[in-house]
Design a protein around this motif. Structure first.
Motif, PDB file in Angstrom:
ATOM      1  N   TYR A 191       0.839  -1.187   0.000  1.00 14.97           N
ATOM      2  CA  TYR A 191       0.000   0.000   0.000  1.00 14.97           C
ATOM      3  C   TYR A 191       0.883   1.248   0.000  1.00 14.97           C
ATOM      4  CZ  TYR A 191      -2.998  -3.559   2.239  1.00 14.97           C
ATOM      5  OH  TYR A 191      -3.668  -4.712   2.563  1.00 14.97           O
ATOM      6  N   ILE A 260      -4.559   0.681   8.097  1.00 15.47           N
ATOM      7  CA  ILE A 260      -4.330   0.023   6.815  1.00 15.47           C
ATOM      8  C   ILE A 260      -3.596  -1.308   6.966  1.00 15.47           C
ATOM      9  CG2 ILE A 260      -2.148   1.216   6.383  1.00 15.47           C
ATOM     10  CD1 ILE A 260      -4.871   0.416   3.748  1.00 15.47           C
ATOM     11  N   TRP A 266      -6.078  -6.590   3.913  1.00 16.98           N
ATOM     12  CA  TRP A 266      -5.390  -7.536   3.013  1.00 16.98           C
ATOM     13  C   TRP A 266      -6.378  -8.518   2.398  1.00 16.98           C
ATOM     14  CZ3 TRP A 266      -4.598 -12.894   4.210  1.00 16.98           C
ATOM     15  CH2 TRP A 266      -3.712 -13.571   3.353  1.00 16.98           C
ATOM     16  N   CYS A 269      -8.650  -6.809  -0.188  1.00 18.96           N
ATOM     17  CA  CYS A 269      -7.903  -6.510  -1.409  1.00 18.96           C
ATOM     18  C   CYS A 269      -7.727  -7.757  -2.263  1.00 18.96           C
ATOM     19  CB  CYS A 269      -6.535  -5.911  -1.066  1.00 18.96           C
ATOM     20  SG  CYS A 269      -6.610  -4.220  -0.421  1.00 18.96           S
ATOM     21  N   SER A 288      -1.883  -0.407 -10.119  1.00 22.74           N
ATOM     22  CA  SER A 288      -2.461  -0.250  -8.780  1.00 22.74           C
ATOM     23  C   SER A 288      -3.962  -0.033  -8.844  1.00 22.74           C
ATOM     24  CB  SER A 288      -1.814   0.941  -8.066  1.00 22.74           C
ATOM     25  OG  SER A 288      -0.412   0.795  -7.967  1.00 22.74           O
ATOM     26  N   ILE A 291      -7.663   2.252  -2.552  1.00 18.18           N
ATOM     27  CA  ILE A 291      -8.319   1.887  -1.300  1.00 18.18           C
ATOM     28  C   ILE A 291      -8.734   3.184  -0.615  1.00 18.18           C
ATOM     29  CG2 ILE A 291      -8.118   0.766   0.943  1.00 18.18           C
ATOM     30  CD1 ILE A 291      -5.789  -0.860  -0.178  1.00 18.18           C
ATOM     31  N   TYR A 304      -5.174   5.174  -0.439  1.00 26.19           N
ATOM     32  CA  TYR A 304      -3.975   4.394  -0.724  1.00 26.19           C
ATOM     33  C   TYR A 304      -4.078   3.780  -2.117  1.00 26.19           C
ATOM     34  CZ  TYR A 304      -3.211   4.501   4.352  1.00 26.19           C
ATOM     35  OH  TYR A 304      -3.028   4.902   5.649  1.00 26.19           O
ATOM     36  N   GLU A 305      -2.920   3.594  -2.725  1.00 23.53           N
ATOM     37  CA  GLU A 305      -2.814   2.715  -3.884  1.00 23.53           C
ATOM     38  C   GLU A 305      -2.399   1.345  -3.391  1.00 23.53           C
ATOM     39  OE1 GLU A 305      -1.616   5.093  -7.954  1.00 23.53           O
ATOM     40  OE2 GLU A 305      -0.029   4.249  -6.742  1.00 23.53           O
ATOM     41  N   CYS A 306      -2.921   0.304  -4.009  1.00 27.37           N
ATOM     42  CA  CYS A 306      -2.538  -1.066  -3.658  1.00 27.37           C
ATOM     43  C   CYS A 306      -2.045  -1.775  -4.908  1.00 27.37           C
ATOM     44  CB  CYS A 306      -3.723  -1.824  -3.062  1.00 27.37           C
ATOM     45  SG  CYS A 306      -3.356  -3.560  -2.682  1.00 27.37           S
TER      46      CYS A 306
END
Length: 391
Positions: A191, A260, A266, A269, A288, A291, A304-306
């Motif tokens: 993240y 996070i 997790w 995602c 990505s 989130i 956030y980017e995941c």
């Protein structure tokens, strides 16, 4: 006013024509790694009364090998960085017609079920295996199905546990040798905090921003999906919303978690990445997705980017094991205040991990090691005994 409301509903919702630069990808902080074992190994907390009950049933059984079930509850730790499985019930199980094994007699929704074998053969051999080849294959299918289905995803569905217990008696002493083995998803996620993205102020968005949001009222975390309108504003959707499975999606939102790093983030995602119900996922140029986190510690949503570790897109599996010996006295009243503690780890090398490796070579899957991004990811991969990824 009524006319304006009707006209608003008639305006068609459309995703941005260009799927490039949907949000600002400039990092606003350090990369954060994520896995169910990333910050802390899973803990098992076994109530002593439960162990003694299993021992008495096994001792009274005519066969030296007694099959049963241990039941418990899986919960995220208060700090949000690990999980603990509290095992506080015993179920002798009942035989299934045809001799195909046992099933639980009193399993309830939400129970974490642990198939267990109790033996009175004497000293435990190092070569005893907890899993059979069929157990491993079925566990893979179950983990995969949990991520692919539309059913509500609970973190407990991404971890299986089996146990083998040996006991010996010497006067007033009881000696128990434990073999725990667990299968879970191996994929590591990362993240990166990014700048906030405008959110369409729907009833759902307003609820999630309020102190008494749906997660607080129901006492559990909630998760849903993100899409985007032509003005590049986010639209929050519930998991149960049919539009979530027809519109292009750019990520997920969560509410009711501490931060996070929570394993629940997790899990959600992974569901987003591997769900077979989602028709279209729109990723950024770097691969990505977004989130939006309505955490318990921040008034405003966090963004956030995941991204999967090094772009790993296949679903992988990992084994965690534990081998411990416990000594008890026969005629001592057990204490519920001090449960017996165990820790599942990927670092162990034993007969179970070697068997897991051999079986995985016979299943149509491919071994793959991700290149870690950042020192923490490298550390996790270095201590992982095996990571198996489906092609």
């Amino acid at each position: 006013e009524n006319t304006c409301f009707v006209l608003t509903l008639m305006v068609p919702f459309s995703f941005p024509l260009s799927k490039c630069a949907l949000w600002d990808p400039v990092p606003m902080g350090d990369v954060i790694g994520a896995h169910i074992t990333y910050y802390r190994n899973p803990k098992l907390s076994l109530v002593e009364k439960t162990l003694r009950l299993a021992y008495r049933h096994a001792k009274q059984n005519e066969k030296k090998s007694f099959s049963c079930f241990l039941l418990g509850t899986l919960a995220v730790n208060e700090d949000g960085e690990g999980i603990t499985l509290t095992i506080d019930r015993f179920d002798p199980g009942r035989d299934v017609a045809g001799g195909s094994g046992k099933i639980p007699t009193a399993s309830l929704p939400g129970d974490f079920l642990i198939p267990c074998t109790v033996n009175a053969w004497g000293p435990c051999s190092d070569n005893i295996l907890v899993h059979s080849a069929e157990d491993i294959s079925l566990a893979f299918k179950g983990l995969h199905q949990s991520l692919c289905s539309k059913e509500a995803l609970d973190l407990s569905k991404l971890l299986t546990v089996r146990a083998h217990i040996f006991f010996t008696e010497n006067l007033d002493n009881l000696h128990f040798s434990f073999r725990w083995a667990s299968l879970t998803v191996a994929n590591i996620l990362e993240y990166t905090p990014v700048k906030s993205v405008p959110i369409i102020p729907t009833a759902l968005a307003r609820n999630l921003s309020s102190p008494m949001n749906i997660a607080q009222v129901q006492g559990t975390y909630k998760c849903g999906y993100l899409t985007m309108d032509q003005t590049r504003k986010l639209l929050l959707l519930l998991e149960s919303d049919p539009k979530a499975y027809s519109l292009p999606l750019v990520g997920i939102w969560l509410s009711g978690v501490t931060h996070i790093c929570s394993p629940q983030v997790w899990a959600c995602c992974l569901r987003y990445l591997f769900s077979s119900s989602i028709q279209e996922r729109v990723f950024s140029e770097s691969g990505s997705f977004l989130i939006v986190l309505y955490s318990l510690t921040h008034k405003e949503p966090e963004f956030y980017e995941c991204v999967p570790c090094s772009g790993q897109t296949e679903l992988g599996f990992q084994i965690l094991t534990c081998q411990e010996t416990v000594h008890l006295f026969k005629n001592v009243e057990p204490s519920d205040k001090s449960p017996i503690q165990f820790e599942l780890s990927s670092e162990n090398q034993n007969a179970e991990t070697e068997f897991f490796s051999r079986i995985c070579k016979k299943i149509p899957i491919k071994r793959c090691v991700c290149e870690a991004v950042g020192r923490e990811s490298l550390y996790l991969l270095a201590r992982s005994s095996i990571c198996i990824f489906i092609v």
